[in-house]
Scaffold this active site. Structure first.
Site, PDB file in Angstrom:
ATOM      1  N   LYS A  58       0.821  -1.201   0.000  1.00 49.98           N
ATOM      2  CA  LYS A  58       0.000   0.000   0.000  1.00 49.98           C
ATOM      3  C   LYS A  58       0.857   1.253   0.000  1.00 49.98           C
ATOM      4  CE  LYS A  58      -3.741  -0.211  -0.155  1.00 49.98           C
ATOM      5  NZ  LYS A  58      -4.608  -0.370  -1.352  1.00 49.98           N
ATOM      6  N   GLN A  61      -5.963  10.189  -9.523  1.00 49.22           N
ATOM      7  CA  GLN A  61      -6.703  10.070  -8.283  1.00 49.22           C
ATOM      8  C   GLN A  61      -6.440  11.286  -7.397  1.00 49.22           C
ATOM      9  OE1 GLN A  61      -4.662   7.608  -9.544  1.00 49.22           O
ATOM     10  NE2 GLN A  61      -5.452   5.567  -9.065  1.00 49.22           N
ATOM     11  N   VAL A 120     -15.903  -3.618  -5.882  1.00 51.86           N
ATOM     12  CA  VAL A 120     -14.553  -4.178  -5.752  1.00 51.86           C
ATOM     13  C   VAL A 120     -13.574  -3.384  -6.608  1.00 51.86           C
ATOM     14  CG1 VAL A 120     -13.153  -6.264  -5.960  1.00 51.86           C
ATOM     15  CG2 VAL A 120     -15.555  -6.437  -5.292  1.00 51.86           C
ATOM     16  N   HIS A 164      -1.282   4.131  -6.671  1.00 49.32           N
ATOM     17  CA  HIS A 164      -2.597   4.779  -6.815  1.00 49.32           C
ATOM     18  C   HIS A 164      -2.451   6.244  -7.205  1.00 49.32           C
ATOM     19  CE1 HIS A 164      -4.319   1.152  -5.202  1.00 49.32           C
ATOM     20  NE2 HIS A 164      -3.663   1.278  -4.073  1.00 49.32           N
ATOM     21  N   ARG A 167      -0.490  -7.681 -20.134  1.00 47.72           N
ATOM     22  CA  ARG A 167      -1.207  -8.289 -19.009  1.00 47.72           C
ATOM     23  C   ARG A 167      -0.397  -8.129 -17.727  1.00 47.72           C
ATOM     24  NH1 ARG A 167      -5.346 -11.814 -18.008  1.00 47.72           N
ATOM     25  NH2 ARG A 167      -5.108 -13.293 -16.287  1.00 47.72           N
ATOM     26  N   THR A 189     -23.210  -5.831 -20.906  1.00 45.35           N
ATOM     27  CA  THR A 189     -23.251  -4.395 -20.587  1.00 45.35           C
ATOM     28  C   THR A 189     -23.081  -3.517 -21.826  1.00 45.35           C
ATOM     29  OG1 THR A 189     -20.862  -4.383 -20.105  1.00 45.35           O
ATOM     30  CG2 THR A 189     -22.369  -4.770 -18.248  1.00 45.35           C
TER      31      THR A 189
END
Length: 373
Positions: free
Chosen positions: A77, A100, A277, A95, A129, A229
């Site tokens: 984190k 963000q 999630v 992040h 990937r 969707t």
């Protein structure tokens, strides 16, 4: 290139128990000639003794800022928001590559400190990937908490779900979830109906497997992905379900929202629990734009202010879900990351690391001038 020293730091985020390195992966790195320092950590799912047993050099908790500049700091984190400059090379989830909140301030700590960020989310192979991800266990844990939240609503309407405990193993978690679902079943006219969007991905597979293990009938698990969707939301099928689990990876393109306050306020809504999630509430591309706040394991749900005749509707938006089953999640993740770590001695030429460094430098160029000085 000289032998690489990897410094595994203790996580500072409250209740984070996962680790990017397991004792097994540390053993493999040592056997390959790497030097591995492991910070002592009272909260990590692996005990210090497990790392000592494979020959790791144990160092004090929180000692990474004083490590030699050439050591690579491995963690998961993001670091505490203290504004300190970061001169080391870090392997972690930053992040801060998708604009963000606070991204520029965080990234500038590396740029201004002379460090480098190898963002785990963007460690990719030659096909693009990701080489390692927690997706399966994120979906697994998210579905578990969603079922616990639904059961709690049925059994104790109007009272929030209490703290979700940490589990030593996935089987322990399953036992609790199955018990809660069974206890709540008489309060409903049907088994829980769960709609999983992003069902074909790792995250979706984890959510579906948890539902099956918890006794949700296969006919009650609605599995949607891109084909379902493609017509664009909002989707009435979500409002008609009891639980909605969003497992869609957010890309660069905006998609129509899966739900809105308007769609959730229409008559006849059955939906009681949303578990996001994918979890990027401040991303303008987020297809679940009905909440802005994160939840936590001590307070796992927040109530949405929806109108209409439907039941109470809560959202689960915990940003480190896999730590609920930290051992299984860390075992899998560390084994996936290990081949790339074994190539760190060749990181100046090895694709996974050169791609990550190139992306870091590109993102640094996007920093506002003030932040990058």
């Amino acid at each position: 290139m000289s032998t690489t020293v990897i410094h595994l730091r203790s996580e500072s985020k409250p209740l984070e128990r996962r680790s990017p390195l397991s004792p097994a992966s540390v053993k493999a790195l040592l056997e390959a000639g790497y030097v591995v320092h492991v910070e002592r950590s009272p909260g990590r799912i692996y005990r210090d003794e497990e790392f000592e047993a494979v020959g790791a050099e144990m160092v004090p908790e929180g000692s990474w800022p004083n490590a030699p500049k050439g050591h690579i700091i491995a963690g998961l984190k993001e670091l505490p928001d203290d504004g300190s400059l970061l001169p080391h090379t870090h392997i972690q989830f930053g992040h801060c590559y998708k604009n963000q909140d606070g991204w520029a301030e965080y990234l500038s700590r590396f740029a201004n400190g002379g460090g480098t960020l190898y963002d785990i989310e963007f460690l990719t192979n030659e096909t693009g990937r990701r080489v390692a991800a927690f997706g399966y266990w994120a979906g697994y844990a998210g579905a578990a908490i969603a079922l616990l939240a639904l059961s709690h609503q049925l059994l104790h309407p109007g009272t929030p779900l209490g703290a979700v405990p940490a589990y030593d193993s996935a089987p322990e978690l399953i036992t609790d979830v199955k018990s809660s679902v069974a206890a709540a079943l008489p309060k409903s006219d049907r088994p829980p109906q769960v709609i999983v969007i992003g069902a074909l991905g790792r995250c979706g597979n984890g959510a579906i497997d948890l539902c099956r293990a918890a006794g949700v009938p296969e006919s009650s698990i609605v599995k949607w992905d891109m084909a379902e969707t493609a017509k664009g939301g909002p989707f009435q099928e979500i409002a008609e379900s009891d639980i909605f689990i969003n497992c869609v990876y957010l890309g660069a393109n905006k998609i129509p929202p899966f739900v809105t306050f308007e769609s959730l306020s229409k008559p006849g809504r059955r939906l009681r629990v949303i578990c996001d999630v994918s979890l990027d509430p401040n991303n303008p591309n987020n297809p679940v734009p009905v909440y802005k706040d994160y939840t936590t394991f001590p307070k796992p749900t927040l109530t949405l202010p929806v109108e209409g005749d439907g039941p109470e509707l809560t959202v689960i938006s915990i940003d480190h879900l896999p730590t609920l089953v930290a051992r299984e999640a860390s075992d899998e993740f560390s084994s996936l990351l290990l081949p790339s770590l074994l190539a760190l001695n060749s990181r100046n030429t090895e694709g996974v690391w050169t791609r990550a460094e190139k992306l870091y430098k590109e993102k640094v160029k996007e920093l506002p001038q003030k932040a990058s000085n």
